[in-house]
Design a protein around this motif. Structure first.
Motif, mmCIF file in Angstrom:
data_model
loop_
_atom_site.group_PDB
_atom_site.id
_atom_site.type_symbol
_atom_site.label_atom_id
_atom_site.label_comp_id
_atom_site.label_asym_id
_atom_site.label_seq_id
_atom_site.Cartn_x
_atom_site.Cartn_y
_atom_site.Cartn_z
ATOM 1 N N MET A 1 0.827 -1.179 0.000
ATOM 2 C CA MET A 1 0.000 0.000 0.000
ATOM 3 C C MET A 1 0.875 1.247 0.000
ATOM 4 O O MET A 1 1.927 1.252 0.598
ATOM 5 N N THR A 2 0.420 2.270 -0.690
ATOM 6 C CA THR A 2 1.124 3.541 -0.708
ATOM 7 C C THR A 2 0.151 4.642 -0.322
ATOM 8 O O THR A 2 -1.064 4.436 -0.285
ATOM 9 N N LEU A 3 0.687 5.796 -0.072
ATOM 10 C CA LEU A 3 -0.148 6.953 0.196
ATOM 11 C C LEU A 3 -0.513 7.620 -1.123
ATOM 12 O O LEU A 3 0.226 7.548 -2.097
ATOM 13 N N THR A 4 -1.660 8.273 -1.118
ATOM 14 C CA THR A 4 -2.102 9.066 -2.256
ATOM 15 C C THR A 4 -1.898 10.531 -1.892
ATOM 16 O O THR A 4 -2.422 10.991 -0.870
ATOM 17 N N PHE A 5 -1.149 11.244 -2.713
ATOM 18 C CA PHE A 5 -0.800 12.633 -2.403
ATOM 19 C C PHE A 5 -1.616 13.598 -3.242
ATOM 20 O O PHE A 5 -1.907 13.334 -4.414
ATOM 21 N N GLU A 6 -1.927 14.745 -2.639
ATOM 22 C CA GLU A 6 -2.680 15.793 -3.325
ATOM 23 C C GLU A 6 -2.158 17.149 -2.877
ATOM 24 O O GLU A 6 -1.982 17.389 -1.677
ATOM 25 N N VAL A 7 -1.934 18.032 -3.838
ATOM 26 C CA VAL A 7 -1.550 19.412 -3.559
ATOM 27 C C VAL A 7 -2.820 20.251 -3.537
ATOM 28 O O VAL A 7 -3.694 20.089 -4.396
ATOM 29 N N ASP A 8 -2.912 21.133 -2.571
ATOM 30 C CA ASP A 8 -4.039 22.063 -2.442
ATOM 31 C C ASP A 8 -5.390 21.358 -2.351
ATOM 32 O O ASP A 8 -6.327 21.681 -3.097
ATOM 33 N N VAL A 114 6.847 15.891 -2.257
ATOM 34 C CA VAL A 114 7.181 17.301 -2.058
ATOM 35 C C VAL A 114 8.010 17.796 -3.234
ATOM 36 O O VAL A 114 7.721 18.837 -3.838
ATOM 37 N N GLU A 115 9.054 17.039 -3.565
ATOM 38 C CA GLU A 115 9.924 17.450 -4.672
ATOM 39 C C GLU A 115 9.148 17.491 -5.993
ATOM 40 O O GLU A 115 9.274 18.435 -6.771
ATOM 41 N N ARG A 116 8.336 16.480 -6.222
ATOM 42 C CA ARG A 116 7.529 16.428 -7.450
ATOM 43 C C ARG A 116 6.602 17.629 -7.540
ATOM 44 O O ARG A 116 6.491 18.276 -8.584
ATOM 45 N N ALA A 117 5.940 17.956 -6.438
ATOM 46 C CA ALA A 117 5.027 19.106 -6.426
ATOM 47 C C ALA A 117 5.785 20.396 -6.716
ATOM 48 O O ALA A 117 5.327 21.230 -7.504
ATOM 49 N N ALA A 118 6.944 20.567 -6.087
ATOM 50 C CA ALA A 118 7.717 21.795 -6.300
ATOM 51 C C ALA A 118 8.214 21.910 -7.730
ATOM 52 O O ALA A 118 8.400 23.015 -8.240
ATOM 53 N N ARG A 119 8.414 20.795 -8.388
ATOM 54 C CA ARG A 119 8.887 20.815 -9.777
ATOM 55 C C ARG A 119 7.753 20.958 -10.796
ATOM 56 O O ARG A 119 7.980 21.475 -11.893
ATOM 57 N N THR A 120 6.543 20.485 -10.457
ATOM 58 C CA THR A 120 5.515 20.362 -11.500
ATOM 59 C C THR A 120 4.183 21.040 -11.219
ATOM 60 O O THR A 120 3.437 21.291 -12.162
ATOM 61 N N ALA A 121 3.850 21.313 -9.965
ATOM 62 C CA ALA A 121 2.518 21.857 -9.673
ATOM 63 C C ALA A 121 2.401 23.302 -10.144
ATOM 64 O O ALA A 121 3.386 24.053 -10.148
#
Length: 177
Positions: A1-8, A114-121
């Motif tokens: 199982m993994t976590l599901t991440f969401e920005v905002d 976190v890194e993915r969001a900072a690069r792509t969001a």
């Protein structure tokens, strides 16, 4: 199982209460997230309200991780710099994974998100680095180093956990360029 991440994510009572419970549980398990155990969600509420106000003002963004039951299991808050000479990097605050999920690799999953969001969001286009501070004496520097962060500064004894228990404030940086 993994976590599901969401920005905002949409902030409603369930998310608010989930973050409060997470923050209290992490603190009470010995986590270094701005408080000292024992603490209740009501004691943490003013700090969360400050984050939420900054979110409505566009100064802060939330990354939330949910477990398979949809419960808040991890968070990180990005805060943008308002100083015109420092707008190319963001602060990272209140990085937490629920104690029941410790040891599953979710901390590194959170830092990768976190890194993915900072690069792509949306809204992060000009961000070149992520900066955070952590409390010395708990091994957090090693954790963040495994996530790619480098220690770039240390202020000895800057954090007073209790009388006679001062810890270093360790500054970590992850360049994105």
């Amino acid at each position: 199982m993994t976590l599901t991440f969401e920005v905002d994510p949409a902030v409603g009572p369930a998310l608010r209460d989930g973050v409060l419970a997470l923050w209290a549980d992490v603190t009470n398990a010995g986590g270094a997230v701005g408080f000292v155990s024992p603490v209740t969600p009501d004691e943490i509420r003013p700090a969360l309200v400050r984050h939420l106000v900054a979110m409505t003002e566009g100064r802060t963004r939330l990354l939330v991780g949910r477990d398979e039951d949809g419960e808040v299991a991890a968070t990180a808050f990005f805060t943008f710099n308002t100083h015109p000479l420092m707008g190319h990097w963001v602060w990272l605050y209140t990085v937490m994974v629920h104690p029941r999920h410790q040891g599953k690799g979710y901390g590194l999953d959170l830092m990768a998100a976190v890194e993915r969001a900072a690069r792509t969001a949306d809204g992060f286009a000009a961000i070149e680095a992520i900066r955070l501070t952590c409390r010395g004496g708990l091994g957090l520097e090693g954790f963040y180093a495994r996530a790619g962060y480098k220690e770039v500064g240390r202020i000895p004894g800057a954090i007073r956990v209790a009388p006679g228990d001062d810890r270093d404030d360790v500054v970590m940086l992850l360049p994105l360029t």
